[in-house]
Design a protein around this motif. Sequence first.
Motif, PDB file in Angstrom:
ATOM      1  N   LYS A   1      -1.020  -5.741  -5.620  1.00 39.19           N
ATOM      2  CA  LYS A   1      -0.711  -4.310  -5.696  1.00 39.19           C
ATOM      3  C   LYS A   1      -1.994  -3.479  -5.705  1.00 39.19           C
ATOM      4  O   LYS A   1      -2.959  -3.806  -6.394  1.00 39.19           O
ATOM      5  CB  LYS A   1       0.083  -3.988  -6.966  1.00 39.19           C
ATOM      6  CG  LYS A   1       1.263  -4.911  -7.247  1.00 39.19           C
ATOM      7  CD  LYS A   1       2.284  -4.941  -6.129  1.00 39.19           C
ATOM      8  CE  LYS A   1       3.470  -5.818  -6.514  1.00 39.19           C
ATOM      9  NZ  LYS A   1       4.385  -6.050  -5.363  1.00 39.19           N
TER      10      LYS A   1
ATOM     11  N   ALA B   1      -2.229  -6.829 -11.730  1.00 39.21           N
ATOM     12  CA  ALA B   1      -1.751  -6.107 -10.551  1.00 39.21           C
ATOM     13  C   ALA B   1      -2.451  -6.595  -9.290  1.00 39.21           C
ATOM     14  O   ALA B   1      -1.812  -6.791  -8.245  1.00 39.21           O
ATOM     15  CB  ALA B   1      -1.972  -4.601 -10.736  1.00 39.21           C
TER      16      ALA B   1
ATOM     17  N   VAL C   1      -4.045  -0.183  -6.962  1.00 38.41           N
ATOM     18  CA  VAL C   1      -4.053   0.340  -8.328  1.00 38.41           C
ATOM     19  C   VAL C   1      -4.604   1.760  -8.377  1.00 38.41           C
ATOM     20  O   VAL C   1      -5.700   2.036  -7.870  1.00 38.41           O
ATOM     21  CB  VAL C   1      -4.894  -0.556  -9.265  1.00 38.41           C
ATOM     22  CG1 VAL C   1      -5.017   0.072 -10.659  1.00 38.41           C
ATOM     23  CG2 VAL C   1      -4.269  -1.943  -9.359  1.00 38.41           C
TER      24      VAL C   1
ATOM     25  N   LEU D   1       5.648  -6.128 -11.607  1.00 32.48           N
ATOM     26  CA  LEU D   1       4.669  -6.609 -10.636  1.00 32.48           C
ATOM     27  C   LEU D   1       5.231  -7.697  -9.731  1.00 32.48           C
ATOM     28  O   LEU D   1       4.690  -7.949  -8.645  1.00 32.48           O
ATOM     29  CB  LEU D   1       3.424  -7.137 -11.358  1.00 32.48           C
ATOM     30  CG  LEU D   1       2.568  -6.089 -12.077  1.00 32.48           C
ATOM     31  CD1 LEU D   1       1.421  -6.769 -12.822  1.00 32.48           C
ATOM     32  CD2 LEU D   1       2.031  -5.047 -11.101  1.00 32.48           C
TER      33      LEU D   1
END
Length: 364
Positions: free
Chosen positions: A90, A85, A92, A61
Motif C-alpha cells: 500500500k 502497509a 502511504v 491491509l
Amino acid sequence: MTEKIRFGIIGCGVISDTHQSQIRDIEEAVLVAVADENPDKAKALADRADADWYVDYRELLKREDIDVVCILTPSGSHKSITLDAAKAGKHVICEKPIDTTLEKAYEMIDACKKANVKLSIISQHRFDSSTIEVKKAIDEDKFGKMILGQAAVNWYRSQEYYDSGDWRGTWKMDGGGALMNQSIHTIDLLQYLMGPVESVFAHAATLAHERIEVEDVAVATVKFQSGALGTIVGTTSAFPGLSARLEVFGTSGTAVIDNDKLTHFYLKEAAENLTDHYGVEVQNLVKSSDEEQGTGANDPGAISGNSHREQMLDMISAIKEDREPLVNGLEGIKPLEIIAAIYQSAKTGQPVSLASIRQLKTVQ
C-alpha cells in the motif's frame, strides 16, 4: 471514466474527518475502509463515510481493493504501521510528524522504497496559495538575499486535551509537545522558504500544564546555511489561542503569512520613491483574500482540509505518473530534524548543529 484510487484510513481520531471529507470530494478517489482499535470511533467514521470498518488495521491491509492508506494514529506508532502497509503493497500518506525519531523515519523511507510504494508526509501548508506565491517569488530571486525568518505559533490546548488520551504529552507516543505537534507545520514552512537550517540554540519548558512530559512553551534562535538568522516560538499555553505567524525577509522583499493567509507581501521591484532612508510607502501586493479557513488555534478539529486535498491530489498524480510525491519521506524529515535539534539544545544548554542531530538520529 478515470479509474479511482482507493483509500483506507487507519486511526479515526480528530483529524480523520478532515481526511475522509477530502477523499470524498476528490472525483478520482474513493474511501473503502477505516480502522481504529476503538470500535465506536471506527464505526462512527465508517457510517459517516459509507465505508467498511475494522478494529485491527492489519485486516484492512489485507484487502486488495485499497491502494493508499492514510495513517492518522499517534506519532509513535507511525513506523510500525507504515512498515506493515509497505509490506502489504500500500502507498502511504502519514500525518505529521513522520515519527518521533529520525531512526524510525529512515526505516519508514527504506521500507517504502524496497516495497516500491510511495510515502507522503502531511505538510499541507506547502500547498497553500500563500506559500506557493511567496516560494515562487523567492525562487525567482525577487526577495534578494534572505536575511531573517520568524515563526511563531501561539496556540492553546487545555489540560483536558492532554488528559483525553494517555499517549498525549508523552515522549514515546507524542514525540514532543508544542513544537512537535502544533508548530511543526510553521517550522516546516520556515525552512521551506528560508532554506536549510545550520544550527539552533533553544530553551523549552512545561509551564502551564500538569501531568505531561513534554514542553508547552519553547523558543529558539536559528542560523540558516545561507547565513540568514531566525527565531522559532511555539506554545500551547496562549489562551484562548492566537495565530500561527510566519515572517520572511530578504534584502528586496517581505512576506507575512498569518493563520495561513498572506497578509503582507512587499517587493522592492514594485516600490516607488525609494529616497526615504527610514522607510517608504510601498504597495501591499496581497491579492483578494482567500476563503476563510479554520486554523486549529484552540481546536484541532477546526483545521481546514482544503490543502490536505491538494496533497492527496499530488499523491494520486504521483501514483499515476510513477514519480515521488512533492512531500516525500525525505522532505518530511526536515522539520523533525529542526525540532530534534531544538530539544537537544534545550536539554544541554548548548547550540546544536543539524549535522550532529543527523548522526544522533533521535529527538529526546
